[in-house]
Design an enzyme around this catalytic site. Structure first.
Site, PDB file in Angstrom:
ATOM      1  N   ILE A  72     -39.244  31.987   6.807  1.00 35.72           N
ATOM      2  CA  ILE A  72     -40.433  31.168   6.603  1.00 35.72           C
ATOM      3  C   ILE A  72     -41.492  31.727   7.536  1.00 35.72           C
ATOM      4  CG2 ILE A  72     -39.571  29.452   8.265  1.00 35.72           C
ATOM      5  CD1 ILE A  72     -41.164  27.328   6.830  1.00 35.72           C
ATOM      6  N   SER A  73     -42.668  32.033   7.008  1.00 37.67           N
ATOM      7  CA  SER A  73     -43.726  32.646   7.805  1.00 37.67           C
ATOM      8  C   SER A  73     -44.208  31.705   8.899  1.00 37.67           C
ATOM      9  CB  SER A  73     -44.913  33.029   6.913  1.00 37.67           C
ATOM     10  OG  SER A  73     -44.555  34.034   6.000  1.00 37.67           O
TER      11      SER A  73
END
Length: 222
Positions: A72-73
């Protein structure tokens, strides 16, 4: 616009709300200006999109593993890409390449976008569906498929966002971008940067932006 909610535990919900607001303020200090983006980042419960063991780090400005070799960024990257895509205009219809855990889709939904998202890994797609249901953000159209091909039957799109890095700009995706539409993507292999592409009446305008690090875009289904 869909409404995000926190986990059932009241104490955790209060904590996460305060933490999201602090995260949003940090994003503002780092240069995110679009109020729709800042509001979305403060409303979407990021802790619902990471494994429970990592929930205490959900609002740190770091990327986190979500399984299957994906991440997940970090919040700043999500906010930055969202802002580049929608600033100065209505979000409209957006195609996302790489659903992952569903967090970027959630943020886009919260800004009022109509979201279509393609994920090549079936297990991740199911995780994203569960996460979005938990956040009560259920209106994204999530599809299992090859992101290189896009979604021509639903094109044109006002915006296209890629959450995985390509070595070249996918020509099929550019064809699916509406005139005056924008596409934001990480480009490169060992060294990557964000690339903003804008389709105008006279052609494609490209702007090279921030250095980034994303997992690669891979073809095919799993």
């Amino acid at each position: 616009m869909a409404t995000a909610v926190s986990q059932p535990t009241a104490a955790w919900g209060m904590l996460s709300e305060r933490t999201r607001l602090r995260m949003s303020e940090r994003l503002r200090q780092r240069g995110i200006c679009d109020e729709r983006v800042l509001t979305a980042m403060s409303q979407v419960p990021r802790h619902l999109f990471v494994d429970e063991a990592l929930a205490s780090r959900a609002y740190d400005d770091v990327s986190l593993p979500i399984g299957h070799g994906q991440t997940i960024s970090q919040p700043f990257t999500v906010a930055r890409m969202t802002e580049l895509l929608i600033t100065g205009r209505a979000p409209g219809r957006i195609l996302e390449i790489g659903t992952g855990c569903g967090y970027q889709s959630a943020v886009l939904l919260q800004t009022g976008a109509e979201v279509y998202s393609i994920e090549r890994q079936g297990a991740l797609l199911e995780k994203a569906r569960r996460n979005l249901r938990a956040a009560r953000l259920i209106h994204a159209r999530l599809l299992h498929g090859d992101g290189h091909a896009g979604l021509p039957e639903t094109a044109p799109f006002d915006g296209i966002i890629m959450t995985c890095a390509a070595s070249t700009v996918p020509a099929l995706l550019l064809e699916q971008l509406a005139e005056n539409g924008r596409m934001i993507m990480p480009l490169g292999e060992q060294e990557q940067h964000l690339l903003l592409l804008e389709k105008t009446a006279s052609g494609i305008r490209q702007t090279r932006l921030d250095p980034v690090k994303f997992v690669p875009l891979l073809p095919g289904r799993i």
